[in-house]
Motif scaffolding. Structure first.
Motif, PDB file in Angstrom:
ATOM      1  N   LYS A 148      -9.645  -6.267   0.020  1.00  0.00           N
ATOM      2  CA  LYS A 148      -8.558  -6.312  -0.962  1.00  0.00           C
ATOM      3  C   LYS A 148      -8.047  -4.881  -1.088  1.00  0.00           C
ATOM      4  CE  LYS A 148      -9.317  -8.977  -4.517  1.00  0.00           C
ATOM      5  NZ  LYS A 148      -9.849  -9.416  -5.834  1.00  0.00           N
ATOM      6  N   ARG A 149      -6.774  -4.673  -0.801  1.00  0.00           N
ATOM      7  CA  ARG A 149      -6.243  -3.311  -0.695  1.00  0.00           C
ATOM      8  C   ARG A 149      -5.202  -3.001  -1.760  1.00  0.00           C
ATOM      9  NH1 ARG A 149      -5.899  -6.058   4.106  1.00  0.00           N
ATOM     10  NH2 ARG A 149      -3.713  -6.372   3.799  1.00  0.00           N
ATOM     11  N   PRO A 150      -5.024  -1.709  -2.018  1.00  0.00           N
ATOM     12  CA  PRO A 150      -5.858  -0.579  -1.616  1.00  0.00           C
ATOM     13  C   PRO A 150      -7.116  -0.498  -2.479  1.00  0.00           C
ATOM     14  CG  PRO A 150      -4.089   0.216  -3.012  1.00  0.00           C
ATOM     15  CD  PRO A 150      -3.876  -1.272  -2.834  1.00  0.00           C
ATOM     16  N   VAL A 151      -8.099   0.260  -1.996  1.00  0.00           N
ATOM     17  CA  VAL A 151      -9.288   0.562  -2.786  1.00  0.00           C
ATOM     18  C   VAL A 151      -9.249   2.051  -3.066  1.00  0.00           C
ATOM     19  CG1 VAL A 151     -11.813   0.651  -2.839  1.00  0.00           C
ATOM     20  CG2 VAL A 151     -10.659  -1.305  -1.782  1.00  0.00           C
ATOM     21  N   VAL A 152      -9.230   2.388  -4.343  1.00  0.00           N
ATOM     22  CA  VAL A 152      -9.177   3.788  -4.773  1.00  0.00           C
ATOM     23  C   VAL A 152     -10.525   4.138  -5.393  1.00  0.00           C
ATOM     24  CG1 VAL A 152      -8.013   5.465  -6.267  1.00  0.00           C
ATOM     25  CG2 VAL A 152      -6.699   3.583  -5.246  1.00  0.00           C
ATOM     26  N   ILE A 153     -11.170   5.161  -4.850  1.00  0.00           N
ATOM     27  CA  ILE A 153     -12.441   5.628  -5.405  1.00  0.00           C
ATOM     28  C   ILE A 153     -12.228   7.041  -5.935  1.00  0.00           C
ATOM     29  CG2 ILE A 153     -14.849   6.234  -4.914  1.00  0.00           C
ATOM     30  CD1 ILE A 153     -14.806   4.104  -2.708  1.00  0.00           C
TER      31      ILE A 153
ATOM     32  N   CYS B  11       0.833  -1.210   0.000  1.00  0.00           N
ATOM     33  CA  CYS B  11       0.000   0.000   0.000  1.00  0.00           C
ATOM     34  C   CYS B  11       0.866   1.258   0.000  1.00  0.00           C
ATOM     35  CB  CYS B  11      -0.942   0.024   1.202  1.00  0.00           C
ATOM     36  SG  CYS B  11      -2.357  -1.086   1.060  1.00  0.00           S
ATOM     37  N   GLN B  12       1.934   1.245   0.802  1.00  0.00           N
ATOM     38  CA  GLN B  12       2.833   2.405   0.859  1.00  0.00           C
ATOM     39  C   GLN B  12       3.455   2.675  -0.506  1.00  0.00           C
ATOM     40  OE1 GLN B  12       5.575   1.225   3.955  1.00  0.00           O
ATOM     41  NE2 GLN B  12       4.113   1.634   5.595  1.00  0.00           N
ATOM     42  N   ARG B  13       3.887   1.612  -1.176  1.00  0.00           N
ATOM     43  CA  ARG B  13       4.497   1.756  -2.497  1.00  0.00           C
ATOM     44  C   ARG B  13       3.487   2.320  -3.503  1.00  0.00           C
ATOM     45  NH1 ARG B  13       3.829  -1.338  -6.640  1.00  0.00           N
ATOM     46  NH2 ARG B  13       3.139  -3.168  -5.476  1.00  0.00           N
ATOM     47  N   ILE B  14       2.276   1.808  -3.464  1.00  0.00           N
ATOM     48  CA  ILE B  14       1.247   2.260  -4.405  1.00  0.00           C
ATOM     49  C   ILE B  14       0.872   3.718  -4.137  1.00  0.00           C
ATOM     50  CG2 ILE B  14      -1.157   1.930  -5.100  1.00  0.00           C
ATOM     51  CD1 ILE B  14      -0.594  -1.131  -4.715  1.00  0.00           C
ATOM     52  N   LEU B  15       0.757   4.107  -2.880  1.00  0.00           N
ATOM     53  CA  LEU B  15       0.445   5.506  -2.553  1.00  0.00           C
ATOM     54  C   LEU B  15       1.525   6.438  -3.091  1.00  0.00           C
ATOM     55  CD1 LEU B  15      -0.996   5.267   1.076  1.00  0.00           C
ATOM     56  CD2 LEU B  15      -2.241   5.724  -1.035  1.00  0.00           C
ATOM     57  N   LYS B  16       2.782   6.028  -2.966  1.00  0.00           N
ATOM     58  CA  LYS B  16       3.890   6.830  -3.508  1.00  0.00           C
ATOM     59  C   LYS B  16       3.760   6.953  -5.031  1.00  0.00           C
ATOM     60  CE  LYS B  16       8.065   6.486  -0.595  1.00  0.00           C
ATOM     61  NZ  LYS B  16       7.376   6.976   0.554  1.00  0.00           N
ATOM     62  N   GLU B  17       3.397   5.848  -5.652  1.00  0.00           N
ATOM     63  CA  GLU B  17       3.256   5.811  -7.104  1.00  0.00           C
ATOM     64  C   GLU B  17       2.110   6.715  -7.584  1.00  0.00           C
ATOM     65  OE1 GLU B  17       2.678   2.302 -10.372  1.00  0.00           O
ATOM     66  OE2 GLU B  17       3.673   1.747  -8.493  1.00  0.00           O
TER      67      GLU B  17
ATOM     68  N   THR C 284      -4.274  -2.523 -12.459  1.00  0.00           N
ATOM     69  CA  THR C 284      -5.212  -1.742 -11.640  1.00  0.00           C
ATOM     70  C   THR C 284      -4.560  -0.453 -11.165  1.00  0.00           C
ATOM     71  OG1 THR C 284      -6.329  -3.756 -10.920  1.00  0.00           O
ATOM     72  CG2 THR C 284      -6.643  -1.799  -9.559  1.00  0.00           C
ATOM     73  N   VAL C 285      -3.323  -0.548 -10.685  1.00  0.00           N
ATOM     74  CA  VAL C 285      -2.609   0.634 -10.183  1.00  0.00           C
ATOM     75  C   VAL C 285      -2.382   1.632 -11.320  1.00  0.00           C
ATOM     76  CG1 VAL C 285      -0.464   1.459  -9.143  1.00  0.00           C
ATOM     77  CG2 VAL C 285      -1.539  -0.622  -8.278  1.00  0.00           C
ATOM     78  N   GLN C 286      -2.016   1.139 -12.490  1.00  0.00           N
ATOM     79  CA  GLN C 286      -1.792   2.012 -13.645  1.00  0.00           C
ATOM     80  C   GLN C 286      -3.089   2.714 -14.042  1.00  0.00           C
ATOM     81  OE1 GLN C 286       1.153   2.878 -14.869  1.00  0.00           O
ATOM     82  NE2 GLN C 286       0.104   4.310 -16.223  1.00  0.00           N
ATOM     83  N   ALA C 287      -4.194   1.979 -14.053  1.00  0.00           N
ATOM     84  CA  ALA C 287      -5.490   2.571 -14.406  1.00  0.00           C
ATOM     85  C   ALA C 287      -5.883   3.645 -13.392  1.00  0.00           C
ATOM     86  CB  ALA C 287      -6.557   1.483 -14.479  1.00  0.00           C
TER      87      ALA C 287
END
Length: 117
Positions: free
Chosen positions: A89-94, A13-19, A107-110
């Motif tokens: 299932k994490r993270p959930v981005v709305i 989650c930390q990595r994805i938030l940074k991204e 998913t992260v790229q989208a």
């Protein structure tokens, strides 16, 4: 509404938030210290189409509770997610009417493209 449900001590989650930075105008909710409400889980499910899509079968509790042996209903998935954050299932981005669930590269790229058009 722009919101991200995440787990603070999860390195993924930390990595994805940074991204996904910069996160201007995005509300972050750390689900361990600020548990999700039933209404929030219902809102996520209405955007995603099901509670099962929000459910993490990788959670340690999934096997510990023997859930892989059971046929779970949508109500079961909802109840489990509301009762224990580990089943989300994490993270959930709305982002307004869009929802991005999980940590797959696609998913992260989208989510990144939707957040920073």
């Amino acid at each position: 509404m722009k919101k991200i449900y995440h787990l603070g001590n999860c390195t993924t989650c930390q990595r994805i938030l940074k991204e996904l930075e910069p996160l201007d105008g995005v509300t972050l909710q750390e689900i361990k210290t600020e548990p999700m409400t039933v209404q929030q889980v219902e809102e996520m499910a209405s955007l995603s189409g099901s509670y099962e899509s929000l459910f993490s079968k990788r959670a340690m509790l999934y096997r510990q509770m023997g859930l892989q042996e059971k046929q779970l209903s949508e109500d079961d998935y909802k109840k489990l997610i509301v009762e224990h954050y580990t089943f989300l299932k994490r993270p959930v981005v709305i982002l307004e009417e869009q929802i991005f669930i999980g940590n797959s590269k696609k998913t992260v790229q989208a989510a990144k493209e939707a957040l920073h058009p």
